[in-house]
Design a protein around this motif. Structure first.
Motif, mmCIF file in Angstrom:
data_model
loop_
_atom_site.group_PDB
_atom_site.id
_atom_site.type_symbol
_atom_site.label_atom_id
_atom_site.label_comp_id
_atom_site.label_asym_id
_atom_site.label_seq_id
_atom_site.Cartn_x
_atom_site.Cartn_y
_atom_site.Cartn_z
ATOM 1 N N LEU A 1 94.272 16.403 46.680
ATOM 2 C CA LEU A 1 95.358 15.934 46.041
ATOM 3 C C LEU A 1 95.897 14.706 46.499
ATOM 4 O O LEU A 1 96.017 13.702 45.589
ATOM 5 N N ARG A 2 96.109 14.605 47.621
ATOM 6 C CA ARG A 2 96.675 13.516 48.357
ATOM 7 C C ARG A 2 96.585 13.407 49.841
ATOM 8 O O ARG A 2 96.137 14.357 50.289
ATOM 9 N N ALA A 3 97.077 12.283 50.587
ATOM 10 C CA ALA A 3 96.893 12.401 51.963
ATOM 11 C C ALA A 3 98.025 13.301 52.420
ATOM 12 O O ALA A 3 97.669 14.078 53.572
ATOM 13 N N GLU A 4 99.304 13.387 51.944
ATOM 14 C CA GLU A 4 100.399 14.204 52.504
ATOM 15 C C GLU A 4 100.228 15.716 52.038
ATOM 16 O O GLU A 4 99.408 15.918 51.078
ATOM 17 N N PRO A 5 100.239 16.600 53.009
ATOM 18 C CA PRO A 5 100.390 18.136 52.829
ATOM 19 C C PRO A 5 101.101 18.390 51.405
ATOM 20 O O PRO A 5 101.917 17.563 51.057
ATOM 21 N N HIS A 6 100.698 19.420 50.591
ATOM 22 C CA HIS A 6 101.071 19.866 49.563
ATOM 23 C C HIS A 6 101.365 21.642 49.663
ATOM 24 O O HIS A 6 100.105 22.094 50.085
ATOM 25 N N PRO A 7 102.266 22.150 49.054
ATOM 26 C CA PRO A 7 101.943 23.696 48.951
ATOM 27 C C PRO A 7 101.037 24.339 48.398
ATOM 28 O O PRO A 7 100.883 25.414 48.650
ATOM 29 N N THR A 8 100.682 23.811 47.134
ATOM 30 C CA THR A 8 99.537 24.405 46.165
ATOM 31 C C THR A 8 98.274 23.709 46.237
ATOM 32 O O THR A 8 97.558 24.096 45.255
ATOM 33 N N HIS A 9 98.158 22.601 47.041
ATOM 34 C CA HIS A 9 96.684 21.974 46.788
ATOM 35 C C HIS A 9 96.343 21.558 48.087
ATOM 36 O O HIS A 9 97.142 21.030 48.961
ATOM 37 N N LEU A 10 95.306 21.337 48.479
ATOM 38 C CA LEU A 10 94.655 20.842 49.640
ATOM 39 C C LEU A 10 94.971 19.477 49.825
ATOM 40 O O LEU A 10 94.797 18.527 48.846
ATOM 41 N N SER A 11 95.262 18.832 50.977
ATOM 42 C CA SER A 11 95.470 17.593 51.261
ATOM 43 C C SER A 11 93.971 16.765 51.599
ATOM 44 O O SER A 11 93.109 17.733 51.720
ATOM 45 N N ILE A 12 93.916 15.440 51.437
ATOM 46 C CA ILE A 12 92.441 14.957 51.727
ATOM 47 C C ILE A 12 92.170 15.544 53.249
ATOM 48 O O ILE A 12 90.659 15.934 53.246
ATOM 49 N N ALA A 13 92.758 15.553 54.216
ATOM 50 C CA ALA A 13 92.566 15.759 55.532
ATOM 51 C C ALA A 13 91.921 17.360 55.632
ATOM 52 O O ALA A 13 91.047 17.899 56.026
ATOM 53 N N GLU A 14 92.719 18.113 54.803
ATOM 54 C CA GLU A 14 92.369 19.688 54.744
ATOM 55 C C GLU A 14 91.126 19.884 54.159
ATOM 56 O O GLU A 14 90.399 20.528 54.350
ATOM 57 N N ALA A 15 90.872 18.883 52.874
ATOM 58 C CA ALA A 15 89.628 19.285 52.247
ATOM 59 C C ALA A 15 88.600 18.685 52.950
ATOM 60 O O ALA A 15 87.453 19.437 53.204
ATOM 61 N N GLY A 16 88.600 17.761 53.846
ATOM 62 C CA GLY A 16 87.571 17.255 54.857
ATOM 63 C C GLY A 16 87.166 18.446 55.838
ATOM 64 O O GLY A 16 85.953 18.693 55.954
ATOM 65 N N ARG A 17 88.150 18.929 56.491
ATOM 66 C CA ARG A 17 88.075 20.358 57.140
ATOM 67 C C ARG A 17 87.403 21.328 56.538
ATOM 68 O O ARG A 17 86.276 21.787 57.127
ATOM 69 N N VAL A 18 87.699 21.742 55.373
ATOM 70 C CA VAL A 18 86.839 22.817 54.474
ATOM 71 C C VAL A 18 85.511 22.325 54.352
ATOM 72 O O VAL A 18 84.485 23.224 54.497
ATOM 73 N N ALA A 19 85.223 21.140 53.992
ATOM 74 C CA ALA A 19 83.910 20.502 53.797
ATOM 75 C C ALA A 19 82.994 20.857 55.194
ATOM 76 O O ALA A 19 81.795 21.030 54.908
ATOM 77 N N GLN A 20 83.777 20.544 56.175
ATOM 78 C CA GLN A 20 82.889 20.639 57.450
ATOM 79 C C GLN A 20 82.426 22.176 57.663
ATOM 80 O O GLN A 20 81.534 22.812 57.987
ATOM 81 N N GLU A 21 83.622 23.052 57.309
ATOM 82 C CA GLU A 21 83.364 24.564 57.251
ATOM 83 C C GLU A 21 82.017 24.998 56.695
ATOM 84 O O GLU A 21 81.289 25.946 56.968
ATOM 85 N N VAL A 22 82.033 24.636 55.033
ATOM 86 C CA VAL A 22 81.059 24.955 54.262
ATOM 87 C C VAL A 22 79.861 24.219 54.605
ATOM 88 O O VAL A 22 78.630 24.946 54.652
ATOM 89 N N GLY A 23 79.740 23.228 55.036
ATOM 90 C CA GLY A 23 78.579 22.532 55.491
ATOM 91 C C GLY A 23 77.534 22.074 54.550
ATOM 92 O O GLY A 23 76.345 21.799 54.644
ATOM 93 N N ALA A 24 78.063 21.764 53.390
ATOM 94 C CA ALA A 24 77.270 21.092 52.278
ATOM 95 C C ALA A 24 76.630 19.643 52.726
ATOM 96 O O ALA A 24 77.391 18.935 53.466
ATOM 97 N N GLN A 25 75.472 19.416 52.109
ATOM 98 C CA GLN A 25 74.846 18.236 52.531
ATOM 99 C C GLN A 25 76.134 16.735 51.752
ATOM 100 O O GLN A 25 75.804 15.793 52.479
ATOM 101 N N ARG A 26 76.482 17.160 50.471
ATOM 102 C CA ARG A 26 77.450 16.500 49.979
ATOM 103 C C ARG A 26 78.703 17.062 49.593
ATOM 104 O O ARG A 26 78.449 17.965 48.942
ATOM 105 N N THR A 27 79.798 16.361 49.801
ATOM 106 C CA THR A 27 81.112 16.965 49.056
ATOM 107 C C THR A 27 81.729 16.013 48.384
ATOM 108 O O THR A 27 81.831 14.646 48.972
ATOM 109 N N PHE A 28 82.270 16.158 47.258
ATOM 110 C CA PHE A 28 82.814 15.441 46.294
ATOM 111 C C PHE A 28 84.169 15.691 46.029
ATOM 112 O O PHE A 28 84.417 16.965 45.623
ATOM 113 N N LEU A 29 85.034 14.985 46.332
ATOM 114 C CA LEU A 29 86.469 15.177 46.239
ATOM 115 C C LEU A 29 87.140 14.856 44.770
ATOM 116 O O LEU A 29 87.032 13.869 44.132
#
Length: 250
Positions: free
Chosen positions: A192-220
């Protein structure tokens, strides 16, 4: 499999009405974000993921002439308001199958009650057949795996189709969902955005999830007008922002 991003914006879209911020007034077309939706083409099939209020213009932009199935992530307005614009496809093709969770489809049936009213003879209305899904199911030769993820207090549906994982509006991606997504080559994930949000992943949180999943490419996707493509958010090189009209091979 081909994936086209029909829209990559959040519920208000970008530009936001009446906003003069640098992103809303940007001349970079990647900063113009219709509501989040996507199109999958594989094995001669065309599958739409969500149909928000911008679906008509998205379909025209994509030159879309046929849809074989619709996958709904949840029933919030920005993901289902365009279901009425399925009418031209229904007139040409007949009834379209629409898949989603039982809760999502119950909300669709209520909001679009006229589409299911047999007394409304002669009117133009979307002809859709609702299919509630919890277990993997088939669309032609494609196996579609629904995956439950939290969206604040809601549980909504992400999807895995072969090497593609599609997750939008998640507030967290629990370990069970991460395991279901492991092995995908391409992951689509809301940020959603750089700052945390109660109902959506932030950019940093999405980056961490992407690393956990380990896809070759992740698109936000599902970004607000605070997200600037030119800024450095500390993401790894395999994680990038999608933009409207982007087409990729999965």
């Amino acid at each position: 499999m081909q994936l086209r991003f029909l829209g990559t914006g959040t519920s208000m879209g970008v530009p936001v009405i009446g906003c003069d911020c640098p992103i809303c007034t940007s001349s970079d077309p990647r900063h113009h974000r219709l509501r989040t939706s996507a199109l999958i083409r594989s094995h001669g099939l065309t599958i739409l993921i969500d149909a928000g209020p911008d679906f008509r213009i998205q379909a025209l932009n994509a030159g879309l002439r046929r849809i074989d199935a619709v996958l709904l992530t949840h029933a919030h307005f920005d993901h289902v308001a365009g279901l009425d614009d399925l009418r031209p496809f229904c007139l040409r093709q007949g009834s379209l199958p629409v898949f989603g969770s039982a809760r999502t489809l119950a909300d669709v049936r209520q909001r679009f009650a006229y589409a299911f009213d047999d007394t409304s003879q002669g009117s133009s209305r979307p002809s859709i057949t609702l299919h509630a899904v919890e277990e993997p199911f088939q669309i032609g030769p494609l196996t579609v795996v629904p995956i439950a993820v939290p969206h604040g207090t809601w549980m909504i549906t992400a999807y895995r189709i072969g090497a593609l994982g599609y997750v939008t509006d998640a507030s967290t991606v629990p370990p069970s969902a991460v395991m279901a997504l492991r092995g995908v080559r391409v992951l689509v994930l809301n940020a959603l955005r750089a700052e945390p949000h109660p109902t959506h992943l932030s950019i940093a949180e999405a980056g961490r999830v992407a690393q956990e999943v380990g896809a070759q490419r992740t698109f936000l996707v599902h970004m607000t007008h605070s997200v600037d493509y030119r800024a450095d958010y500390g993401l790894p090189p395999e994680v990038t922002f999608a933009y409207d009209g982007l087409e990729i091979e999965v």
